[in-house]
Scaffold this motif. Structure first.
Motif: not given
Lengths: 244, 242, 229
Positions: B152-153, B156-157, B160, B233-236
């Motif tokens: 989950h952590v 996913p990152m 991307r 990811v928005p803002g990332y």
């Protein structure tokens, strides 16, 4: 019975000893502030509480369970202890609500509706409800840290750990986070906070622990600590940070 | 340039030379896509294993990666095709030699897949390691298990972040699929050479092959850029590897 | 299985394999040198503000990077003799031999890959360095050769070396035009003696030892250049 108890905890990184025979405890409803110069082992100490840092000697008892015990299921123990990090550590790919929901659903087995209701109530409380659909990257540091506190609270923890929660923040954002923490303390939450915010300590702490070079040098009620610290190292430290 | 030869009946097989080209393109795509599926799945598993705290899982994954990326693809191709059937138990070897359908093709797919897996593993590992340690701590601190924290952590990152290098790896397996011609798979490059030998219109047929490779590369690149935009990811603003 | 593994086959093949290895290493080193020089030129062209320089360089690099090395080798084996006939005006010109054809093909191919590494390296040098160089009155050529490229190359050395290790592995593909590099030598003996298992496994072992050792030293170098986080 103490909520958190350290019994003669020692930890080494290779041959370097980061914690030296540390013993202390945090009672239910008590707020304990841990301070000390950087590298003194205070972050390591607090991370022993939920087993993020393993230790080689001694015992840490949390809510009646021994952290270092092989039989202890760490995920279950951690779920009962909220933790707030220096760099927030929200999950960047999830929006604010999803950040709060994740462990409620995956660990506590709540339904998504139940979790979302809880999350929104907590976001309301930390003043972040209007940002519920935003992503962490779209928030300021202070806002992210308030969300991170709500994420910890969403698990209905028996205690909260704070690891330098304001030291990565711009000065103008520190108070919005401290306000939430003060409120929490005044409601009777058991808290262990690594912080240099002595104003916060004066206001809500019951006890202050001072660490230096891996040792607990001073462990005293707030009044004694700020009145007449017994050790010279604590006096020096206090005079340094109070004059900044 | 004269492309009229494309519509002449081919030396064998009943169709035209254009049919040979199309068949070559198909085999190139089959090799790339099937090889990629192996590379992606196996590479992801190996990449994750290379980051776990247990040495008993980490060491074998590391050995795999070092072995497969330090031996030339051509050598691996020959080993799969010529050596493996000789050194596995006799029954399995006999099956590989006499009964396996399309042995050249499947050997090439496994070879490309297992070779590229070592490269995908390195990208996955780099992606996971580019994520700050605090994220693992945060995942564990809220009560997730380590596998849940990966699921989950971290992953996913990571995925991307590594879309661009993974795109490069896919294009690499796509280009490397031409190495399959050394064991007799008639993919696009092999067909181009074969047609040039039969028609002597080398310049034309090599140009066609080059344009096809370039067009597919362009298509993949733009598709992946679009996917990357969708997955942002928005803002990332984060670490993008190198 | 391994009970029939015949080490004698390998021992007697060693002199021939060594000749092949010299071919592989020579091709790698020369293509690396040529590729880095040409790649630097291409990178400078790509970064040039003049479209007449940047556009052809960009087109060449993107085209070469999108097609397989084997196809590039085929292309140059086809084009080099034609080019020589045109250049010399002699329709019976005998060509330049297989080694130099391979060298040109690999140099031209690798230059496109080196170009992108070098371009990234040049772009990683802070803008302030360029401005400081110009502010001191240096010309474009002086700023590039004295200030930009030395810094860029220092950062790029590990990546350039890693790419060169892959280049060494890729030289085995001269097999497709029948040249006798290390793999070509192994393959020829394997077929002559019917000893495919021994020779291909031995070839794999040799490549592995060389590439693994080389990448180990590149990693060490990288750790020395970039301080750990």
């Amino acid at each position: 019975m103490a909520m958190i108890e350290f019994r003669n905890v020692s930890k080494w990184y290779g041959s370097f000893q980061v914690l030296k025979d540390c013993s202390t405890s945090v009672e239910k409803g008590e707020v304990v502030v841990v301070c000390g110069p950087s590298g003194s082992g205070k972050s390591t100490l607090i991370k022993c509480v939920n087993g993020l840092e393993p230790f080689q000697q001694g015992e840490v008892i949390v809510n009646g369970q021994s952290v270092g015990d092989r039989g202890t299921r760490l995920p279950q123990l951690r779920a009962k202890i909220g933790m707030v990090f220096q760099h927030f550590e929200l999950f960047p790919h999830m929006d604010v609500t999803a950040n709060l929901n994740l462990a409620q659903v995956k660990v506590l087995g709540r339904s998504v509706e139940e979790a979302t209701a809880k999350s929104h109530a907590l976001l309301q409380r930390v003043g972040m409800i209007e940002h519920a659909k935003k992503f962490p990257g779209q928030l300021s540091g202070g806002q992210q840290q308030r969300v991170a506190i709500a994420r910890g609270l969403a698990m209905d923890p028996v205690a909260m750990l704070f690891d330098e929660p304001t030291s990565a923040l711009d000065p103008e954002m520190i108070n919005e986070v401290l306000d939430v923490m003060v409120e929490l303390a005044q409601e009777g939450m058991t808290m262990m906070c690594v912080t240099h915010e002595m104003g916060f300590a004066r206001k809500v702490a019951h006890r202050v622990i001072f660490m230096d070079q891996g040792e607990i040098v001073e462990d005293a009620p707030k009044e004694d600590f700020f009145g007449t610290p017994r050790s010279e190292r604590a006096q020096q430290f206090l005079s340094k940070i109070l004059h900044h | 340039m004269d492309f009229g030869f494309l519509f002449e009946p081919a030396f064998s097989g009943g169709g035209t030379y254009l049919d040979w080209v199309i068949s070559g393109i198909q085999w190139t795509l089959y090799l790339s896509v099937l090889g990629w599926i192996i590379a992606f799945v196996l590479g992801s598993i190996l990449g994750v294993l290379r980051t776990v705290p247990l040495a008993i899982l980490r060491v074998p994954a590391t050995i795999y990666v070092e072995v497969f990326r330090n031996i030339p693809l051509l050598v691996q191709m020959f080993i799969w095709y010529f050596v493996v059937p000789e050194i596995v138990p006799k029954a399995a070897g006999d099956w590989l030699k006499t009964q396996m359908p399309m042995p050249e093709f499947w050997n090439a797919v496994f070879c490309l897949g297992t070779y590229t897996a070592s490269r995908v593993a390195e990208q996955v590992r780099a992606g996971i390691q580019s994520i700050p340690r605090g994220q693992v701590h945060a995942g564990l601190a809220i009560g997730l298990t380590l596998p849940q924290t990966y699921r989950h952590v971290l992953l996913p990152m990571s995925y991307r972040i590594i879309i661009p290098p993974l795109t490069t790896e896919f294009l690499t397996i796509f280009k490397n699929s031409s190495v399959a011609l050394t064991i007799g798979v008639l993919e696009l490059t092999a067909q181009a050479r074969q047609i040039s030998e039969y028609t002597f219109q080398t310049f034309e047929i090599f140009t066609i092959a080059t344009v096809v490779y370039a067009l597919i590369t362009l298509t993949v690149t733009f598709t992946m850029r679009w996917i990357e935009g969708r997955a942002r990811v928005p803002g990332y603003i984060g670490t993008t590897g190198k | 299985m391994f009970s029939q593994f015949d080490f004698e086959v390998i021992r007697s093949a060693l002199p021939f394999l060594w000749e092949g290895m010299q071919f592989s290493l020579g091709l790698t080193l020369l293509a690396m040198a040529g590729g880095i020089v040409l790649g630097t030129l291409l990178a400078l062209m790509r970064l040039s503000p003049f479209a007449i320089l940047s556009w052809p360089a960009g087109a060449y690099v993107n085209l070469v990077r999108s097609i397989p090395l084997i196809l590039v080798i085929f292309w140059f084996y086809f084009l080099i003799p034609i080019a020589i006939k045109h250049l010399t005006g002699n329709p019976y010109a005998s060509g330049i031999g297989p080694f130099y054809s391979a060298l040109i093909a690999f140099t031209m191919f690798e230059a496109a890959y080196y170009c992108e590494i070098i371009r990234a390296g040049i772009q990683s040098v802070p803008r302030g360095q360029v401005q400081a160089a110009y502010a001191l009155g240096l010309s474009y050529r002086q700023a590039t050769t004295l200030v930009i490229l030395p810094q860029a190359f220092r950062n790029m050395i590990p990546v350039l070396l890693t790419t060169s290790i892959i280049l060494f592995q890729d030289t085995s593909l001269v097999y497709v035009v029948g040249l006798t590099d290390f793999m070509g030598a192994a393959s020829k003996i394997a077929r002559r003696d019917g000893r495919l298992v021994e020779l291909y496994l031995f070839a794999a072992l040799v490549y592995f030892i060389l590439c693994f050792t080389a990448s180990y030293f590149v990693r060490r170098l990288q750790e020395r250049i970039t301080p750990p986080r």
